[in-house]
Design a protein around this motif. Structure first.
Motif, PDB file in Angstrom:
ATOM      1  N   ALA C 269     -29.052  10.876  -3.529  1.00 24.53           N
ATOM      2  CA  ALA C 269     -28.285   9.853  -2.812  1.00 24.53           C
ATOM      3  C   ALA C 269     -28.790   8.443  -3.087  1.00 24.53           C
ATOM      4  O   ALA C 269     -28.238   7.482  -2.558  1.00 24.53           O
ATOM      5  CB  ALA C 269     -28.324  10.124  -1.316  1.00 24.53           C
ATOM      6  N   SER C 270     -29.839   8.304  -3.918  1.00 27.80           N
ATOM      7  CA  SER C 270     -30.456   6.982  -4.036  1.00 27.80           C
ATOM      8  C   SER C 270     -29.498   5.944  -4.606  1.00 27.80           C
ATOM      9  O   SER C 270     -29.599   4.765  -4.300  1.00 27.80           O
ATOM     10  CB  SER C 270     -31.725   7.067  -4.874  1.00 27.80           C
ATOM     11  N   ASN C 271     -28.541   6.393  -5.439  1.00 20.63           N
ATOM     12  CA  ASN C 271     -27.611   5.433  -6.029  1.00 20.63           C
ATOM     13  C   ASN C 271     -26.578   4.927  -5.038  1.00 20.63           C
ATOM     14  O   ASN C 271     -25.989   3.881  -5.230  1.00 20.63           O
ATOM     15  CB  ASN C 271     -26.865   6.077  -7.199  1.00 20.63           C
ATOM     16  N   ILE C 272     -26.291   5.737  -4.020  1.00 17.06           N
ATOM     17  CA  ILE C 272     -25.174   5.367  -3.162  1.00 17.06           C
ATOM     18  C   ILE C 272     -25.616   4.858  -1.801  1.00 17.06           C
ATOM     19  O   ILE C 272     -24.804   4.374  -1.025  1.00 17.06           O
ATOM     20  CB  ILE C 272     -24.163   6.520  -2.994  1.00 17.06           C
ATOM     21  N   VAL C 273     -26.922   4.933  -1.514  1.00 20.81           N
ATOM     22  CA  VAL C 273     -27.355   4.624  -0.156  1.00 20.81           C
ATOM     23  C   VAL C 273     -26.987   3.192   0.247  1.00 20.81           C
ATOM     24  O   VAL C 273     -26.548   2.943   1.373  1.00 20.81           O
ATOM     25  CB  VAL C 273     -28.858   4.922   0.022  1.00 20.81           C
ATOM     26  N   VAL C 274     -27.100   2.252  -0.711  1.00 22.42           N
ATOM     27  CA  VAL C 274     -26.763   0.863  -0.390  1.00 22.42           C
ATOM     28  C   VAL C 274     -25.300   0.737   0.016  1.00 22.42           C
ATOM     29  O   VAL C 274     -24.953   0.030   0.972  1.00 22.42           O
ATOM     30  CB  VAL C 274     -27.069  -0.046  -1.602  1.00 22.42           C
ATOM     31  N   PHE C 275     -24.440   1.462  -0.709  1.00 14.41           N
ATOM     32  CA  PHE C 275     -23.008   1.364  -0.407  1.00 14.41           C
ATOM     33  C   PHE C 275     -22.686   2.009   0.938  1.00 14.41           C
ATOM     34  O   PHE C 275     -21.817   1.538   1.661  1.00 14.41           O
ATOM     35  CB  PHE C 275     -22.197   2.007  -1.535  1.00 14.41           C
ATOM     36  N   VAL C 276     -23.378   3.096   1.238  1.00 10.22           N
ATOM     37  CA  VAL C 276     -23.165   3.746   2.528  1.00 10.22           C
ATOM     38  C   VAL C 276     -23.553   2.795   3.654  1.00 10.22           C
ATOM     39  O   VAL C 276     -22.824   2.624   4.640  1.00 10.22           O
ATOM     40  CB  VAL C 276     -23.972   5.060   2.613  1.00 10.22           C
ATOM     41  N   ILE C 277     -24.702   2.133   3.478  1.00 17.14           N
ATOM     42  CA  ILE C 277     -25.123   1.172   4.496  1.00 17.14           C
ATOM     43  C   ILE C 277     -24.094   0.059   4.636  1.00 17.14           C
ATOM     44  O   ILE C 277     -23.754  -0.366   5.740  1.00 17.14           O
ATOM     45  CB  ILE C 277     -26.516   0.603   4.137  1.00 17.14           C
ATOM     46  N   MET C 278     -23.566  -0.365   3.500  1.00 18.13           N
ATOM     47  CA  MET C 278     -22.547  -1.411   3.563  1.00 18.13           C
ATOM     48  C   MET C 278     -21.352  -0.950   4.399  1.00 18.13           C
ATOM     49  O   MET C 278     -20.851  -1.701   5.242  1.00 18.13           O
ATOM     50  CB  MET C 278     -22.068  -1.772   2.158  1.00 18.13           C
ATOM     51  N   ALA C 279     -20.922   0.289   4.173  1.00 19.54           N
ATOM     52  CA  ALA C 279     -19.775   0.796   4.931  1.00 19.54           C
ATOM     53  C   ALA C 279     -20.089   0.813   6.421  1.00 19.54           C
ATOM     54  O   ALA C 279     -19.267   0.399   7.248  1.00 19.54           O
ATOM     55  CB  ALA C 279     -19.416   2.201   4.439  1.00 19.54           C
ATOM     56  N   ILE C 280     -21.307   1.254   6.761  1.00 20.67           N
ATOM     57  CA  ILE C 280     -21.670   1.314   8.182  1.00 20.67           C
ATOM     58  C   ILE C 280     -21.681  -0.084   8.797  1.00 20.67           C
ATOM     59  O   ILE C 280     -21.124  -0.313   9.878  1.00 20.67           O
ATOM     60  CB  ILE C 280     -23.054   1.985   8.345  1.00 20.67           C
ATOM     61  N   VAL C 281     -22.279  -1.024   8.066  1.00 22.17           N
ATOM     62  CA  VAL C 281     -22.335  -2.391   8.582  1.00 22.17           C
ATOM     63  C   VAL C 281     -20.927  -2.951   8.777  1.00 22.17           C
ATOM     64  O   VAL C 281     -20.644  -3.621   9.772  1.00 22.17           O
ATOM     65  CB  VAL C 281     -23.171  -3.289   7.633  1.00 22.17           C
ATOM     66  N   LEU C 282     -20.035  -2.625   7.819  1.00 25.90           N
ATOM     67  CA  LEU C 282     -18.667  -3.138   7.932  1.00 25.90           C
ATOM     68  C   LEU C 282     -17.976  -2.636   9.189  1.00 25.90           C
ATOM     69  O   LEU C 282     -17.184  -3.350   9.807  1.00 25.90           O
ATOM     70  CB  LEU C 282     -17.855  -2.704   6.718  1.00 25.90           C
ATOM     71  N   VAL C 283     -18.282  -1.390   9.530  1.00 24.71           N
ATOM     72  CA  VAL C 283     -17.643  -0.830  10.714  1.00 24.71           C
ATOM     73  C   VAL C 283     -18.233  -1.449  11.982  1.00 24.71           C
ATOM     74  O   VAL C 283     -17.512  -1.812  12.906  1.00 24.71           O
ATOM     75  CB  VAL C 283     -17.803   0.707  10.723  1.00 24.71           C
ATOM     76  N   LEU C 284     -19.575  -1.598  11.999  1.00 19.55           N
ATOM     77  CA  LEU C 284     -20.233  -2.043  13.225  1.00 19.55           C
ATOM     78  C   LEU C 284     -20.240  -3.553  13.388  1.00 19.55           C
ATOM     79  O   LEU C 284     -20.147  -4.084  14.481  1.00 19.55           O
ATOM     80  CB  LEU C 284     -21.675  -1.519  13.262  1.00 19.55           C
ATOM     81  N   ARG C 285     -20.437  -4.250  12.278  1.00 18.78           N
ATOM     82  CA  ARG C 285     -20.611  -5.685  12.359  1.00 18.78           C
ATOM     83  C   ARG C 285     -19.996  -6.314  11.117  1.00 18.78           C
ATOM     84  O   ARG C 285     -20.697  -6.679  10.164  1.00 18.78           O
ATOM     85  CB  ARG C 285     -22.117  -5.984  12.405  1.00 18.78           C
ATOM     86  N   PRO C 286     -18.662  -6.443  11.112  1.00 16.06           N
ATOM     87  CA  PRO C 286     -17.946  -6.834   9.885  1.00 16.06           C
ATOM     88  C   PRO C 286     -18.473  -8.113   9.234  1.00 16.06           C
ATOM     89  O   PRO C 286     -18.386  -8.255   8.021  1.00 16.06           O
ATOM     90  CB  PRO C 286     -16.511  -7.026  10.357  1.00 16.06           C
ATOM     91  N   ALA C 287     -19.018  -9.023   9.998  1.00 19.65           N
ATOM     92  CA  ALA C 287     -19.443 -10.292   9.399  1.00 19.65           C
ATOM     93  C   ALA C 287     -20.770 -10.168   8.664  1.00 19.65           C
ATOM     94  O   ALA C 287     -21.234 -11.113   8.046  1.00 19.65           O
ATOM     95  CB  ALA C 287     -19.542 -11.363  10.475  1.00 19.65           C
ATOM     96  N   GLY C 288     -21.399  -9.013   8.712  1.00 19.86           N
ATOM     97  CA  GLY C 288     -22.694  -8.858   8.064  1.00 19.86           C
ATOM     98  C   GLY C 288     -23.818  -9.140   9.034  1.00 19.86           C
ATOM     99  O   GLY C 288     -23.621  -9.758  10.088  1.00 19.86           O
ATOM    100  N   LEU C 289     -25.033  -8.675   8.689  1.00 16.68           N
ATOM    101  CA  LEU C 289     -26.147  -8.765   9.623  1.00 16.68           C
ATOM    102  C   LEU C 289     -26.493 -10.202   9.980  1.00 16.68           C
ATOM    103  O   LEU C 289     -26.796 -10.528  11.120  1.00 16.68           O
ATOM    104  CB  LEU C 289     -27.380  -8.067   9.026  1.00 16.68           C
TER     105      LEU C 289
END
Lengths: 311, 402, 294
Positions: C269-289
């Motif tokens: 999963a090391s290649n996709i973990v960043v993208f997964v985190i991005m998806a989660i952030v988009l759902v929880l906090r669309p404007a970014g951290l």
């Protein structure tokens, strides 16, 4: 009006006769697949104003799905194509729901990043064959009866689907739904203030576009007999943008023309200039953005439109 | 509405330009198509050198067969299976290519085999290693010429286990070739009494091996089996040295070409045991041919390049003997013939397409043992083809009668 | 692999590699953020500039025998000048248009650069040796630390902090920030905003090139290295939001570390973990951290 009719008749005649007058059917089929892809993309960029930088994801997801359904599960091609489109629609729904939370440039980056995620998933899944891709996908028998293995038969099947998509997109754009999309593109706050649920319209347009992009990918798999990582790679997303931009964003025929030019260019240049293909494509991008942002068809329309007014 | 007519004019122009790309099929030449990696991680061991070798073969044959001119077209598949497949299709459909030679990269090689099988054209694969070419992905038109992963596993794998390397960890290129090589070697290791502790897969043409090296180190295995090739193999060896893996583990290069040894240097590779199907410095005949090759390419030929030469000659001989370039007749002739040239002695093409010939277990010389340029190997053992390659009885090729 | 069986050395080793990657993410997303702040465009060519930085170092060594410590100065300056030329020739004309055109233009430029380098050097990658003074490794007792990698982390941290200091704590930075908010007002104060914009793009390019030079000894120098990293950096930027400089640096480093950790626990999963985190952030906090925009 009469002229247009003649023109479309001439085009249709040419398309119908193509295999008989010695055009290489595989080449024309490739062109038509990419034309479908570009038209689908244009529905989103041209008529809704959303730049997706990850459309290869849906093209590729459908390509793999169809390949898998035909090769491993021995489904008939038409059902496998529907399967590919369904997956493209589904992934479009998920990505679209996330991406429309941000606008403009962020939308582009998010679609690109999520498409890249799908690329890595395809790289690692067993079903997709990883680096090797799915090879030797048979074309099968349409409705279980008509064999598509003959290039000419396959060609007419692809042509029929292309015509359907082309007309369908015209229909969508001219429908009330299409008018609302254009209103969103022109001025989103105004559309909101008119009481439209903008997000839902955007999402629907996104899903429609990804579904049709999926059709293109599915057909491509059947034409060539393979689905590979190139289908989900970001450079494929870049190519479809280029086709649309070059032909003319927001014109009906532009994406078809753009697809034709880019495919012909790649086919003719690939073995002559090698890596310079990428340079040429990059240069076309630069020229399009700097000098004619309306694309070939758009500029032609503007030119003739102006001439008509002065006359 | 004039603008619409412009659309059409443009479309027409486009279609006409597309039509002009179509070449006339000519029955007056025997056309050989060669598709390989010309610019990537495998370009050094086949690539442009392979093109030159095929050209030499055509030249030595006199440039004609059955009174027809022999032509060569070549292209770069950039290690992409889709490019290989569509090029092969277009060449057969449009350019009238009579025989295809597939170079390095098993993924691309298998893709071409599918097309050649569908279109019924003789297909010689040389640079690709995967045994899938003569097993589940076999066709009656494929000839797998130089080597395969089963032979590499049988020769190198067994030799390393015999030398005391009992527990293995694999570093594997994540595509057809690497996976075949890992599976075949693991089977041999287990059969000879060794164990396989684990494996890590890396992408083809990986840019950074450091994290894989840490995984290998953590495995505590005795042997790090490198199930990759070309540039990947070279970079893995370098990374292993940087991270001190070489201090705790023995490296086993499962497919090492002489061009790889040349670019790593003897200092880094000395003592390594490897399998090769051919070595330039093994007989006066190979030396004479290699000298000619060296004059053109400024480097000694690899097994792949020598086999490119041999395969072309074998094909042209078969066309001559069959009196036609009809694919089915040529295939019958090919599977009857004995191959005796500077590449193979008494070689023959088995029913499943596997070319059987002698393989060598070699050891890389110490720097002080090397007397002249490219003097790199000691021959440890010569392994008869029947022993090196997978026996026909084990083939999973569907059309083999059992 | 059970995470509890993993020796400390391997865990720390992977974290270090993650931190090194994180440093590159940080430097690149910092450059993107600075350029976006003032020019309002997303610089797709950032990856290509990074690639050219690495190639620049390699070419200096290979063709002219000029070593690492000179390259680390010469190459960023040269690429910075190239950035200035690009801004003057192309980007300047696009500021009044939809920012998407800037993205498309720089995408085209990236393709051109990649194609030229592919034609000249192939895709298989060139090796650049670690400079002599940083070769070898230090045994810290609990792990072996390759010296060069430690240097990469320090150097990029230093660069990021320096950039942050210039922008947030100096007069020049204050003007820059003001120009981001209201270019006309700053212009009215007699400051030449167009030149400032040009120099900013040049500085962003130089920063990317510096990251490239730092990366050259760590990875294979290939024409494709830029496009491989830039998409991850886009995800980093979406996660962090481009509002804050310190934010994009921290996000970059943190994501590098998370990637390293993933490689230990679940390498696939090391290649996709960043993208997964991005998806989660988009759902929880669309404007970014660290984002300001809603």
């Amino acid at each position: 009006m009469r002229l247009t009719t003649y023109v479309y008749i001439a085009l249709a005649a040419l398309a119908v006769l193509a295999p008989l007058i010695g055009l290489y059917p595989v080449f024309v089929m490739k062109l038509l697949c990419f034309a479908i892809f570009a038209c689908a993309f244009n529905l989103l960029l041209g008529y809704t104003g959303l730049l997706s930088f990850g459309h290869a994801a849906y093209f590729g997801a459908a390509a793999y799905t169809t390949g898998y359904l035909v090769k491993t599960l021995h489904w008939t091609p038409e059902v496998a194509i529907l399967g590919g489109m369904a997956l493209a629609a589904f992934s479009g729904l998920i990505v679209g729901a996330m991406a429309i939370r941000r606008q403009g440039i962020y939308f582009a980056m998010i679609t690109l990043a999520l498409a890249q995620m799908l690329y890595f998933v395809c790289l690692q899944l067993k079903l997709t064959g990883g680096e090797d891709g799915l090879q030797g996908v048979p074309r099968g028998n349409l409705f279980g009866m008509l064999s598509l293995s003959n290039d000419t038969t396959m060609y007419y099947f692809v042509l029929a689907l292309f015509v359907t998509v082309f007309l369908l997109i015209r229909r969508i754009v001219h429908s009330p739904f299409g008018q609302i999309l254009k209103a969103i593109r022109e001025n989103e706050p105004r559309a909101v203030s008119l009481g439209y649920d903008v997000e839902r319209y955007k999402l629907l347009a996104f899903v429609l576009s990804t579904t049709l992009a999926g059709l293109a990918g599915s057909l491509k798999t059947l034409v060539f007999g393979f689905a590979t990582l190139s289908d989900v790679h970001w450079s494929m997303s870049g190519e479809v943008i280029l086709m649309t931009l070059l032909g003319g964003v927001g014109t009906f025929f532009g994406p078809v023309l753009g697809a034709g030019i880019v495919v012909a260019l790649q086919d003719n240049l690939a073995d002559k200039v090698g890596s310079w293909v990428s340079v040429i494509i990059g240069a076309i991008f630069v020229v399009c953005v700097m000098a004619f942002r309306r694309g070939l068809v758009g500029e032609a329309q503007a030119f003739f439109g102006r001439k008509k007014k002065t006359a | 509405m004039k603008l619409k007519s412009l659309n059409v004019a443009l479309a027409l122009a486009l279609c006409i330009s597309a039509a002009s790309t179509q070449a006339q099929v000519s029955g007056n030449t025997v056309k050989i198509g060669f598709i390989t990696d010309m610019s990537g991680l495998y370009a050094d061991l086949d690539g442009p050198g392979g093109v030159e070798a095929i050209r030499m073969a055509i030249g030595d044959f006199g440039g004609t067969v059955l009174g027809k001119k022999v032509e060569l077209v070549s292209a770069d598949h950039q290690n992409k299976t889709d490019i290989a497949s569509s090029l092969a299709r277009e060449w057969i459909d449009q350019q009238g290519v009579d025989m295809l030679i597939g170079g390095t990269n098993s993924g691309a090689g298998i893709a071409m085999a599918k097309v050649a099988g569908e279109k019924k054209r003789p297909y010689f694969n040389i640079g690709a290693g995967s045994t899938r070419l003569t097993n589940e992905d076999c066709t009656p038109y494929t000839v797998h010429y130089a080597y395969d992963t089963a032979a590499l596993a049988n020769v190198t794998g067994a030799a390393v286990v015999k030398g005391g390397g009992k527990s293995w960890f694999f570093l594997t290129a994540d595509y057809a070739f690497g996976i075949s090589l890992e599976q075949d070697t693991a089977a041999v290791v287990k059969a000879s009494g060794g164990t396989v502790v684990g494996a890590v897969r890396h992408p083809l043409s990986a840019s950074d091996f450091s994290s894989f090296m840490l995984q290998a180190q953590a495995s505590k295995a005795q042997v790090l089996g490198l199930a990759n090739a070309g540039g990947d193999m070279i970079n893995a060896v370098k990374a292993a040295r940087e991270f001190g893996v070489t201090k705790t583990m023995k490296l086993a290069g499962l497919l090492v070409f002489i061009t790889d040894v040349h670019s790593l240097g003897l200092q880094a590779t000395q003592g390594m045991q490897l399998t090769d199907g051919w070595y330039w410095d093994s007989s006066p005949e190979t030396r004479a041919w290699s000298k000619r090759f060296f004059e053109k390419m400024k480097k000694m030929p690899s097994m792949a390049q020598a086999a490119d030469y041999s395969a072309t000659t074998t094909y042209l001989n078969a066309v001559k003997a069959a009196g036609t370039d009809d694919p089915d007749k040529v295939m019958v002739q090919l599977k009857k013939a004995k191959i005796n040239d500077m590449f193979a002695k008494g070689g023959y093409i088995r029913e499943d397409g596997r070319m059987i010939h002698e393989m060598y277990l070699l050891e890389v010389k110490k720097p002080e043992e090397s007397k002249y340029p490219w003097d790199y190997y000691k021959v440890v053992a010569k392994v008869p083809g029947e022993q090196a390659f997978q026996p026909l009885s084990k083939s999973t090729c569907p059309f083999i009668k059992k | 692999m059970n995470p509890f069986d993993i020796p400390l050395q391997a865990l720390l080793g992977q974290l270090l590699i993650g931190l090194v990657n994180g440093s590159f993410y940080a430097m690149l997303s910092l450059g993107l953020a600075v350029i976006f702040g003032l020019l309002g465009i997303i610089n797709f060519a950032h990856g290509a500039l990074y690639m050219m930085g690495a190639f620049g170092a390699w070419i200096l060594m290979d063709k002219f025998g000029i070593g690492y410590w000179y390259a680390i100065v010469i190459v960023p300056i040269a690429i910075g000048v190239l950035g200035i030329v690009i801004e003057r020739l192309f980007l300047k004309h696009l500021y009044k248009l939809d920012p998407l055109y800037g993205l498309l233009l720089t995408f085209g430029l990236a393709l051109i650069a990649e194609g030229i380098f592919r034609d000249r050097y192939g895709v298989s990658g060139q090796s650049y040796n670690v400079p002599e003074s940083l070769q070898g490794a230090t045994d810290l007792g609990f792990m072996i630390l390759p010296n060069y990698r430690a240097w990469v982390v320090l150097a990029s941290l230093g660069t990021c902090l320096g950039t942050w200091f210039v922008i947030e704590r100096t007069r020049l930075g204050a003007t820059l920030r003001a120009a981001t908010e209201n270019p006309h007002m700053v212009q009215a104060f007699g400051i030449n905003v167009p030149i400032m914009v040009t120099l900013t793009y040049g500085a962003g390019a130089a920063l990317a090139a510096l990251a490239g030079v730092l990366a050259a000894p760590v990875i294979q120098v290939t024409p494709l290295m830029g496009s491989n990293i830039i998409i991850v950096v886009f995800a980093v930027v979406v996660i962090g939001g481009m509002g804050s400089i310190l934010g994009s640096v921290l996000t970059g480093l943190a994501l590098g570390l998370i990637e390293g950790l993933t490689r230990v626990v679940y390498p696939e999963a090391s290649n996709i973990v960043v993208f997964v985190i991005m998806a989660i952030v988009l759902v929880l906090r669309p404007a970014g951290l660290f984002g300001k925009e809603a």
